[in-house]
Design a protein around this motif. Structure first.
Motif, PDB file in Angstrom:
ATOM      1  N   SER A   1       0.866  -1.240  -0.018  1.00  0.00           N
ATOM      2  CA  SER A   1       0.193   0.095   0.040  1.00  0.00           C
ATOM      3  C   SER A   1       0.834   0.978   0.061  1.00  0.00           C
ATOM      4  O   SER A   1       1.927   1.104   0.762  1.00  0.00           O
ATOM      5  CB  SER A   1      -0.868   0.081   1.415  1.00  0.00           C
ATOM      6  N   THR A   2       0.463   2.245  -0.695  1.00  0.00           N
ATOM      7  CA  THR A   2       1.500   3.394  -0.822  1.00  0.00           C
ATOM      8  C   THR A   2       1.416   4.206   0.415  1.00  0.00           C
ATOM      9  O   THR A   2       2.199   4.865   0.783  1.00  0.00           O
ATOM     10  CB  THR A   2       1.002   4.352  -2.278  1.00  0.00           C
ATOM     11  N   ASN A   3       0.349   4.179   0.910  1.00  0.00           N
ATOM     12  CA  ASN A   3       0.051   4.950   2.429  1.00  0.00           C
ATOM     13  C   ASN A   3       1.165   4.129   3.316  1.00  0.00           C
ATOM     14  O   ASN A   3       1.725   4.868   3.835  1.00  0.00           O
ATOM     15  CB  ASN A   3      -1.352   4.837   2.791  1.00  0.00           C
TER      16      ASN A   3
ATOM     17  N   GLN B   1      -0.935  -2.081  -6.458  1.00  0.00           N
ATOM     18  CA  GLN B   1      -0.943  -2.371  -4.820  1.00  0.00           C
ATOM     19  C   GLN B   1      -1.418  -3.738  -4.535  1.00  0.00           C
ATOM     20  O   GLN B   1      -2.525  -3.802  -4.950  1.00  0.00           O
ATOM     21  CB  GLN B   1      -1.863  -1.246  -4.052  1.00  0.00           C
TER      22      GLN B   1
ATOM     23  N   LYS C   1      -5.624   0.039   0.741  1.00  0.00           N
ATOM     24  CA  LYS C   1      -6.555   0.224   1.762  1.00  0.00           C
ATOM     25  C   LYS C   1      -7.555   1.140   1.328  1.00  0.00           C
ATOM     26  O   LYS C   1      -7.200   2.396   0.749  1.00  0.00           O
ATOM     27  CB  LYS C   1      -5.924   0.626   2.861  1.00  0.00           C
ATOM     28  N   GLY C   2      -8.925   1.037   1.530  1.00  0.00           N
ATOM     29  CA  GLY C   2      -9.796   2.112   1.670  1.00  0.00           C
ATOM     30  C   GLY C   2     -10.371   2.683   2.857  1.00  0.00           C
ATOM     31  O   GLY C   2      -9.551   2.245   3.850  1.00  0.00           O
ATOM     32  N   GLN C   3     -11.255   3.480   2.713  1.00  0.00           N
ATOM     33  CA  GLN C   3     -11.697   4.035   3.880  1.00  0.00           C
ATOM     34  C   GLN C   3     -12.364   3.089   4.772  1.00  0.00           C
ATOM     35  O   GLN C   3     -13.062   1.900   4.429  1.00  0.00           O
ATOM     36  CB  GLN C   3     -12.749   5.013   3.865  1.00  0.00           C
TER      37      GLN C   3
ATOM     38  N   TRP D   1      -8.951  -1.654  -1.259  1.00  0.00           N
ATOM     39  CA  TRP D   1      -8.941  -0.594  -2.265  1.00  0.00           C
ATOM     40  C   TRP D   1      -8.354  -1.345  -3.665  1.00  0.00           C
ATOM     41  O   TRP D   1      -7.184  -1.790  -3.346  1.00  0.00           O
ATOM     42  CB  TRP D   1      -8.188   0.560  -2.178  1.00  0.00           C
TER      43      TRP D   1
ATOM     44  N   PHE E   1      -1.422   6.548  -5.451  1.00  0.00           N
ATOM     45  CA  PHE E   1      -0.472   7.090  -4.780  1.00  0.00           C
ATOM     46  C   PHE E   1      -0.681   7.896  -3.547  1.00  0.00           C
ATOM     47  O   PHE E   1      -1.578   7.969  -3.077  1.00  0.00           O
ATOM     48  CB  PHE E   1       0.085   8.334  -5.839  1.00  0.00           C
TER      49      PHE E   1
ATOM     50  N   LYS F   1     -18.304   6.528  -8.774  1.00  0.00           N
ATOM     51  CA  LYS F   1     -16.928   6.935  -7.976  1.00  0.00           C
ATOM     52  C   LYS F   1     -15.977   6.661  -8.898  1.00  0.00           C
ATOM     53  O   LYS F   1     -15.686   5.763  -9.661  1.00  0.00           O
ATOM     54  CB  LYS F   1     -16.731   5.792  -6.731  1.00  0.00           C
TER      55      LYS F   1
ATOM     56  N   GLY G   1     -11.002   7.937  -4.887  1.00  0.00           N
ATOM     57  CA  GLY G   1     -10.969   7.637  -3.288  1.00  0.00           C
ATOM     58  C   GLY G   1     -10.108   8.302  -2.617  1.00  0.00           C
ATOM     59  O   GLY G   1      -8.878   8.236  -3.240  1.00  0.00           O
ATOM     60  N   ILE G   2     -10.449   8.602  -1.253  1.00  0.00           N
ATOM     61  CA  ILE G   2      -9.193   9.252  -0.832  1.00  0.00           C
ATOM     62  C   ILE G   2      -9.049   8.949   0.713  1.00  0.00           C
ATOM     63  O   ILE G   2     -10.147   8.722   1.366  1.00  0.00           O
ATOM     64  CB  ILE G   2      -9.519  10.874  -0.611  1.00  0.00           C
TER      65      ILE G   2
ATOM     66  N   ILE H   1      -4.521   8.760  -2.432  1.00  0.00           N
ATOM     67  CA  ILE H   1      -5.331   8.738  -3.602  1.00  0.00           C
ATOM     68  C   ILE H   1      -5.540   7.818  -4.456  1.00  0.00           C
ATOM     69  O   ILE H   1      -4.607   7.417  -4.974  1.00  0.00           O
ATOM     70  CB  ILE H   1      -5.268  10.343  -4.166  1.00  0.00           C
TER      71      ILE H   1
HETATM   72  C1  BTN Z   1     -11.829   4.899  -0.237  1.00  0.00           C
HETATM   73  O1  BTN Z   1     -12.626   5.556  -1.204  1.00  0.00           O
HETATM   74  O2  BTN Z   1     -12.195   4.016   0.391  1.00  0.00           O
HETATM   75  C2  BTN Z   1     -10.254   5.412  -0.183  1.00  0.00           C
HETATM   76  C3  BTN Z   1      -9.473   4.658  -1.233  1.00  0.00           C
HETATM   77  C4  BTN Z   1      -7.961   5.327  -1.028  1.00  0.00           C
HETATM   78  C5  BTN Z   1      -7.280   4.274  -1.769  1.00  0.00           C
HETATM   79  C6  BTN Z   1      -5.726   4.902  -2.063  1.00  0.00           C
HETATM   80  S1  BTN Z   1      -4.759   4.075  -3.319  1.00  0.00           S
HETATM   81  C7  BTN Z   1      -3.386   4.927  -2.746  1.00  0.00           C
HETATM   82  C8  BTN Z   1      -3.550   4.966  -1.307  1.00  0.00           C
HETATM   83  N1  BTN Z   1      -2.864   3.686  -0.547  1.00  0.00           N
HETATM   84  C9  BTN Z   1      -3.783   2.730  -0.146  1.00  0.00           C
HETATM   85  O3  BTN Z   1      -3.591   1.932   0.311  1.00  0.00           O
HETATM   86  N2  BTN Z   1      -4.960   3.637  -0.162  1.00  0.00           N
HETATM   87  C10 BTN Z   1      -4.809   4.915  -0.736  1.00  0.00           C
END
Ligand code: BTN
Length: 242
Positions: free
Chosen positions: A11-13, A36, A40-42, A47, A57, A108, A111-112, A130
């Motif tokens: 995951s880039t985060n 990835q 990960k999503g919210q 994701w 990214f 959609k 996602g952020i 993002i």
């Molecule tokens: C969402 O809408 O649930 C948020 C999605 C966010 C996805 C991005 S992709 C780059 C960054 N790294 C991750 O693991 N998640 C975010």
């Protein structure tokens, strides 16, 4: 600007977070990956997108806000920078679905996921993740997802899209840190999905009708209920059924 390009990563985060622990990174350091394996999503969601087609990214934003209680300003700045980028590339009908999903119509596109860390000296470091669907054309099983190319009917250069987002992101973060924060909030509210339109919400597995009136400065959704009272909900509390 420091842009770290990777082929595949969990995951880039998470990667950016790990890097932060072992080295000093400059503000607006970017990690971008073609794929990835554990995106990960919210709210703990996954994701998952087609490898190579989209932008996934993360950007390090240091000291975005002086105090954590104003951190939702950063969500506003980030959502607007993605929305503005889509408009720049002629993607139509861009809306921000609270708290910060970017929609085209009612599907959609991006996602952020923003993860904040408060250091021992009180400084706030934010990892702004993002995921933007750029050239993916097939969303089997995801009827509420779309991409820039599906909406516009052409393929986009991901590098150009990335650079535009980063340009807007810097501008909006700067604007947020200056005294123009209120203008950003006005813009966020103008783009807010379903504002002033009756819709269905879900809370504790039960549905109710309400009208979105806005978002509070701390990021709570303000909903007018059928008895005309206005109630504020946090992200964990309520879901928009759309
Ligand atoms: C969402 O809408 O649930 C948020 C999605 C966010 C996805 C991005 S992709 C780059 C960054 N790294 C991750 O693991 N998640 C975010």
């Amino acid at each position: 600007m420091n842009i770290i390009k990777l082929n595949a990563i969990h995951s880039t985060n998470d990667y950016l977070k790990e890097l932060l622990h072992i080295q000093l990174l400059e503000n607006f350091t970017v990690v971008v990956a073609e794929h990835q394996t554990k995106g990960k999503g919210q709210m703990g969601a996954v994701w998952s997108v087609e490898p190579g087609k989209n932008l996934t990214f993360s950007v390090l934003v240091k000291d975005a806000v002086p105090e954590i209680n104003t951190i939702f300003n950063l969500n506003v700045a980030v959502a607007l920078s993605v929305a503005k980028t889509l408009e720049y590339f002629n993607v139509p009908n861009i809306k921000i679905k609270w708290p910060n999903d970017i929609l085209t119509g009612n599907k959609k596109t991006a996602g952020i996921l923003i993860e904040n860390n408060i250091g021992s000296n009180g400084a706030i470091h934010s990892i702004v993740g993002i995921g933007l669907n750029v050239n993916q054309s097939n969303f089997n099983g995801l009827p509420k997802a779309t991409s820039m190319s599906v909406e516009v009917g052409e393929e986009f250069n991901k590098e150009q899209v990335l650079h535009k987002i980063l340009e807007y992101l810097k501008l909006y973060v700067m604007a947020m840190q200056s005294n123009t924060t209120e203008l950003l909030w006005d813009e966020y509210h103008l783009k807010l999905y379903k504002k002033n339109i009756p819709m269905t919400f879900e809370k504790n597995n039960s549905k109710f009708m309400g009208i979105i009136k806005g978002v509070s400065r701390t990021g709570q959704l303000q909903v007018q209920l059928e008895d005309d009272s206005v109630v504020e909900y946090s992200v964990k509390e309520v879901r928009l059924l759309y």
